[in-house]
Design a protein around this motif. Structure first.
Motif, PDB file in Angstrom:
ATOM      1  N   THR A  21       0.818  -1.216   0.000  1.00  0.00           N
ATOM      2  CA  THR A  21       0.000   0.000   0.000  1.00  0.00           C
ATOM      3  C   THR A  21       0.849   1.263   0.000  1.00  0.00           C
ATOM      4  O   THR A  21       0.529   2.234  -0.704  1.00  0.00           O
ATOM      5  N   TYR A  22       1.937   1.277   0.763  1.00  0.00           N
ATOM      6  CA  TYR A  22       2.683   2.515   0.973  1.00  0.00           C
ATOM      7  C   TYR A  22       4.142   2.454   0.517  1.00  0.00           C
ATOM      8  O   TYR A  22       4.850   3.462   0.604  1.00  0.00           O
ATOM      9  N   GLY A  23       4.591   1.305   0.062  1.00  0.00           N
ATOM     10  CA  GLY A  23       5.977   1.198  -0.375  1.00  0.00           C
ATOM     11  C   GLY A  23       6.242   2.002  -1.636  1.00  0.00           C
ATOM     12  O   GLY A  23       5.332   2.322  -2.401  1.00  0.00           O
ATOM     13  N   ASP A  24       7.520   2.327  -1.854  1.00  0.00           N
ATOM     14  CA  ASP A  24       7.896   3.079  -3.055  1.00  0.00           C
ATOM     15  C   ASP A  24       9.272   2.626  -3.520  1.00  0.00           C
ATOM     16  O   ASP A  24       9.842   1.663  -2.999  1.00  0.00           O
ATOM     17  N   GLU A  25       9.820   3.359  -4.512  1.00  0.00           N
ATOM     18  CA  GLU A  25      11.086   2.970  -5.120  1.00  0.00           C
ATOM     19  C   GLU A  25      12.244   3.007  -4.129  1.00  0.00           C
ATOM     20  O   GLU A  25      13.247   2.314  -4.326  1.00  0.00           O
ATOM     21  N   ASN A  26      12.129   3.799  -3.075  1.00  0.00           N
ATOM     22  CA  ASN A  26      13.253   3.989  -2.167  1.00  0.00           C
ATOM     23  C   ASN A  26      13.197   3.117  -0.910  1.00  0.00           C
ATOM     24  O   ASN A  26      14.110   3.168  -0.089  1.00  0.00           O
ATOM     25  N   LEU A  27      12.147   2.333  -0.758  1.00  0.00           N
ATOM     26  CA  LEU A  27      11.990   1.561   0.471  1.00  0.00           C
ATOM     27  C   LEU A  27      12.905   0.332   0.481  1.00  0.00           C
ATOM     28  O   LEU A  27      12.944  -0.441  -0.485  1.00  0.00           O
ATOM     29  N   VAL A  28      13.633   0.170   1.568  1.00  0.00           N
ATOM     30  CA  VAL A  28      14.394  -1.053   1.835  1.00  0.00           C
ATOM     31  C   VAL A  28      13.919  -1.565   3.190  1.00  0.00           C
ATOM     32  O   VAL A  28      14.145  -0.933   4.218  1.00  0.00           O
ATOM     33  N   MET A  29      13.236  -2.684   3.179  1.00  0.00           N
ATOM     34  CA  MET A  29      12.643  -3.242   4.389  1.00  0.00           C
ATOM     35  C   MET A  29      13.432  -4.468   4.839  1.00  0.00           C
ATOM     36  O   MET A  29      13.622  -5.406   4.066  1.00  0.00           O
ATOM     37  N   VAL A  30      13.890  -4.467   6.082  1.00  0.00           N
ATOM     38  CA  VAL A  30      14.492  -5.648   6.707  1.00  0.00           C
ATOM     39  C   VAL A  30      13.579  -6.055   7.850  1.00  0.00           C
ATOM     40  O   VAL A  30      13.272  -5.237   8.721  1.00  0.00           O
ATOM     41  N   PHE A  31      13.108  -7.295   7.843  1.00  0.00           N
ATOM     42  CA  PHE A  31      12.298  -7.742   8.978  1.00  0.00           C
ATOM     43  C   PHE A  31      12.761  -9.116   9.446  1.00  0.00           C
ATOM     44  O   PHE A  31      13.220  -9.940   8.659  1.00  0.00           O
ATOM     45  N   LEU A  32      12.655  -9.329  10.738  1.00  0.00           N
ATOM     46  CA  LEU A  32      13.154 -10.557  11.352  1.00  0.00           C
ATOM     47  C   LEU A  32      12.396 -10.853  12.628  1.00  0.00           C
ATOM     48  O   LEU A  32      11.740  -9.982  13.203  1.00  0.00           O
ATOM     49  N   GLY A  33      12.504 -12.084  13.087  1.00  0.00           N
ATOM     50  CA  GLY A  33      11.973 -12.437  14.394  1.00  0.00           C
ATOM     51  C   GLY A  33      12.962 -12.055  15.480  1.00  0.00           C
ATOM     52  O   GLY A  33      14.161 -11.927  15.222  1.00  0.00           O
ATOM     53  N   ASP A  34      12.461 -11.860  16.679  1.00  0.00           N
ATOM     54  CA  ASP A  34      13.380 -11.591  17.787  1.00  0.00           C
ATOM     55  C   ASP A  34      13.814 -12.886  18.464  1.00  0.00           C
ATOM     56  O   ASP A  34      14.966 -13.035  18.859  1.00  0.00           O
ATOM     57  N   HIS A  35      12.897 -13.846  18.580  1.00  0.00           N
ATOM     58  CA  HIS A  35      13.210 -15.134  19.203  1.00  0.00           C
ATOM     59  C   HIS A  35      12.076 -16.100  18.928  1.00  0.00           C
ATOM     60  O   HIS A  35      10.999 -15.717  18.455  1.00  0.00           O
ATOM     61  N   GLN A  36      12.299 -17.367  19.211  1.00  0.00           N
ATOM     62  CA  GLN A  36      11.244 -18.365  19.134  1.00  0.00           C
ATOM     63  C   GLN A  36      10.249 -18.145  20.279  1.00  0.00           C
ATOM     64  O   GLN A  36      10.594 -17.550  21.312  1.00  0.00           O
ATOM     65  N   PRO A  37       9.015 -18.630  20.133  1.00  0.00           N
ATOM     66  CA  PRO A  37       8.095 -18.601  21.275  1.00  0.00           C
ATOM     67  C   PRO A  37       8.536 -19.621  22.314  1.00  0.00           C
ATOM     68  O   PRO A  37       9.506 -20.356  22.111  1.00  0.00           O
ATOM     69  N   SER A  38       7.844 -19.686  23.430  1.00  0.00           N
ATOM     70  CA  SER A  38       8.249 -20.553  24.533  1.00  0.00           C
ATOM     71  C   SER A  38       8.164 -22.026  24.145  1.00  0.00           C
ATOM     72  O   SER A  38       7.526 -22.407  23.158  1.00  0.00           O
ATOM     73  N   SER A  39       8.802 -22.856  24.972  1.00  0.00           N
ATOM     74  CA  SER A  39       8.792 -24.303  24.730  1.00  0.00           C
ATOM     75  C   SER A  39       7.384 -24.882  24.796  1.00  0.00           C
ATOM     76  O   SER A  39       7.114 -25.930  24.206  1.00  0.00           O
ATOM     77  N   LEU A  40       6.478 -24.224  25.500  1.00  0.00           N
ATOM     78  CA  LEU A  40       5.084 -24.658  25.526  1.00  0.00           C
ATOM     79  C   LEU A  40       4.513 -24.713  24.119  1.00  0.00           C
ATOM     80  O   LEU A  40       3.680 -25.561  23.804  1.00  0.00           O
ATOM     81  N   VAL A  41       4.989 -23.822  23.244  1.00  0.00           N
ATOM     82  CA  VAL A  41       4.478 -23.727  21.880  1.00  0.00           C
ATOM     83  C   VAL A  41       5.274 -24.600  20.923  1.00  0.00           C
ATOM     84  O   VAL A  41       4.704 -25.335  20.113  1.00  0.00           O
ATOM     85  N   VAL A  42       6.603 -24.531  20.990  1.00  0.00           N
ATOM     86  CA  VAL A  42       7.430 -25.223  19.994  1.00  0.00           C
ATOM     87  C   VAL A  42       8.021 -26.518  20.515  1.00  0.00           C
ATOM     88  O   VAL A  42       8.658 -27.262  19.759  1.00  0.00           O
TER      89      VAL A  42
END
Length: 564
Positions: free
Chosen positions: A482-503
């Motif tokens: 919706t809002y990106g343009d020619e100059n956008l450089v996006m880096v996205f990542l996770g911070d950590h895994q969820p707890s052992s209860l989940v994984v």
């Protein structure tokens, strides 16, 4: 004496005797209390510090610590038995408290509680409970924890004292039982007897636990000095500003941390079919809009919690895995990704919906502006721990930074929370022109599940975790569309895994990382990284330690710079 004067009489006032407890009853009560005390001491000695090793069969063990303690109490002079029994029992109670604490930490953060480095997490844990289950529930948990710490050592001291007294009164029988159990322990140790896998019958669990916690204290005390030396070495501290990030001149760079977005989200059969469908669809949609993308993995410095450590590790290039390191880092002047962009002429900002009060660490990172709950203009409800939906955070960045017609290039950092535990309720996407001040999310929140509905089942918890990741990724992809343009450089990542209860137990500490841009020159610049094309990293994608990212990024996009 006159006859009409009555003679003085004495009245015999006797105190009613207390009813005697029949000897048989006293005998039964005494044996019962002794049996309970013995069982309590036994369980304290053999109970593990991991949930996955707690079972009835795992209690069928012979604790060497109990045998040694029993022998010591039998041979000690009379005057020493009582104080030694009380002290040993209280110490055993402290060990039990630490074992329980370890169970919780291992289940959440996949590591034991550090007696030196983790005290700062207790305040954050209380804040998490308060925001997740309300102040009443958090206070109840706090009171329970205080009672655990106070009552268990006292109870164990009394239990040990009673067992010691019983042993002394039956010294001959005690020696015989002790010798028999010692012989059994030696035999089981020699043959490696196990009823439950990885749980030997010849137990020395409490001794090992206490030893390793003692070693951990020593290492924790040394860690501060070692880390200070690491932090003092910074190859980018003296890099001239005009040499920094020259390959990204004119680009708007956004670094986004997605809460609990771990490798299992894109590889585990429990989550991957739905999550990868979002990523694959996003890759195609963004490609149709002219964007390229590449992905890989980073090994996070934390697991299940401690997001700020992962942020600090990524941005500073130092391994931040405890609160002591974090405090040392933010008190220094190390170059972060943010401050490098700031020095090179970018306007830097941070969008931190989880910050609800003064945040002095922001000066260390190098932000020109920090947007948090207090100044983002949000008028909607919270969603569990998340103070606002990710979509509102994206739109706040668009309104306040990215949409400005006349401005220097921007570098923004976002810390998104919609995928933070307890994953209730989960927001849904609304039209970007409907978001407004967030009031619309009052209705959206009513559509979600309650904590009671979700946390009644592990399967339901995992489902809602997966749905929260789908939402966070969908919001990011939709924003770029919706809002990106020619100059956008996006880096996205996770911070950590969820707890052992989940994984589950034994999950990796890896998190996905991706870069999105329309500029092929930017992707060509990272060709040597050998990342996988698309928003989903492949099984054979590179895996870097999270603290290596800063140096790789700055080196790659600062080709003219010389680093010491």
């Amino acid at each position: 004496m006159p006859d009409d004067v009555p003679a003085q009489t004495t009245t015999n006032h006797t105190t009613p005797k207390k009813p005697k407890i029949p000897p048989r009853v006293r005998h039964v009560v005494g044996w019962t209390l002794t049996a309970l005390a013995t069982a309590l001491v036994f369980v304290a000695l053999v109970i593990p510090d991991r949930y996955d090793r707690v079972s009835t069969l795992a209690l069928i063990r012979i604790p060497i610590e109990g045998l040694l303690g029993f022998a010591l109490l039998l041979v000690l002079p009379t005057r020493w038995r009582r104080p030694v029994a009380v002290a040993a029992g209280a110490l055993l109670g402290v060990v039990v408290v630490l074992k329980v604490t370890n169970m919780v930490f291992r289940n959440v953060m996949d590591r034991p509680f550090n007696l030196v480095l983790d005290w700062g997490l207790l305040d954050d844990g209380y804040a998490f409970l308060r925001d997740s289950v309300g102040r009443t529930g958090a206070v109840a948990a706090l009171v329970g924890a205080v009672l655990l710490v106070a009552v268990v050592p006292a109870l164990m001291a009394l239990a040990t004292l009673r067992v010691a007294g019983f042993a002394v009164r039956h010294k001959t029988a005690g020696f015989r039982v002790g010798l028999a159990l010692t012989a059994a322990w030696v035999a089981c140790f020699v043959v490696g007897a196990q009823i439950v896998p990885r749980v030997p019958v010849a137990s020395r669990q409490t001794a090992s636990f206490t030893y390793y916690r003692s070693v951990e204290i020593t290492k924790g005390l040394q860690d501060s000095q070692e880390f200070a030396k690491l932090a003092a070495s910074d190859p980018f501290r003296d890099t001239p500003s005009d040499q920094l990030l020259s390959a990204l001149r004119g680009k708007d760079v956004v670094v986004t941390f997605i809460e609990s977005y771990g490798r299992d989200a894109v590889e585990s059969p429990t989550f991957a079919p739905q999550v990868t469908a979002v990523l694959d669809d996003g890759t195609q949609r963004l490609a149709a809009a002219g964007y390229g993308s590449q992905s890989a993995f980073l090994t996070s410095s934390t697991f299940g919690g401690g997001s700020w450590w992962a942020h600090a590790t990524t941005l500073s290039g130092l391994w931040i895995n405890n609160e002591q390191r974090y405090r040392t880092l933010v008190a220094g002047d190390r170059t972060t990704l943010n401050s490098a962009f700031q020095r090179a002429g970018w306007r830097t900002s941070a969008f931190m919906p989880g910050i609800t009060r003064a945040w002095p660490e922001s000066k260390f990172y190098g932000y020109d502006k920090v947007y948090d709950l207090r100044n983002m203009g949000y008028r909607g409800p919270g969603f569990g721990f998340a103070t606002m939906p990710d979509q509102f955070v994206w739109l706040t960045m668009q309104r306040n930074e990215h949409s400005k017609a006349t401005r220097e290039p921007m570098m923004a950092q976002l810390a998104l929370l919609s995928s933070h535990a307890p994953w209730v309720p989960i927001p849904r996407m609304v039209g970007w022109n409907e978001v407004g001040d967030g009031s619309i999310f009052h209705q959206v929140r009513k559509e979600g599940f309650t904590r009671k509905q979700v946390w009644s089942s592990t399967d339901r918890i995992r489902t809602e975790y997966r749905r929260s990741i789908e939402y966070s990724l969908s919001a990011l992809i939709s924003y770029v569309e919706t809002y990106g343009d020619e100059n956008l450089v996006m880096v996205f990542l996770g911070d950590h895994q969820p707890s052992s209860l989940v994984v589950g137990e034994g999950a990796s500490h890896d998190v996905p990382i991706s870069i999105i841009t329309k500029d092929q020159a930017v992707l060509n610049q990272i060709a040597s990284w050998k990342w996988t094309n698309g928003l989903k990293p492949g099984a054979k994608s590179p895996v870097w330690k999270m603290d290596s990212f800063r140096d790789r990024f700055l080196t790659t996009f600062s080709p003219e710079a010389t680093h010491r």
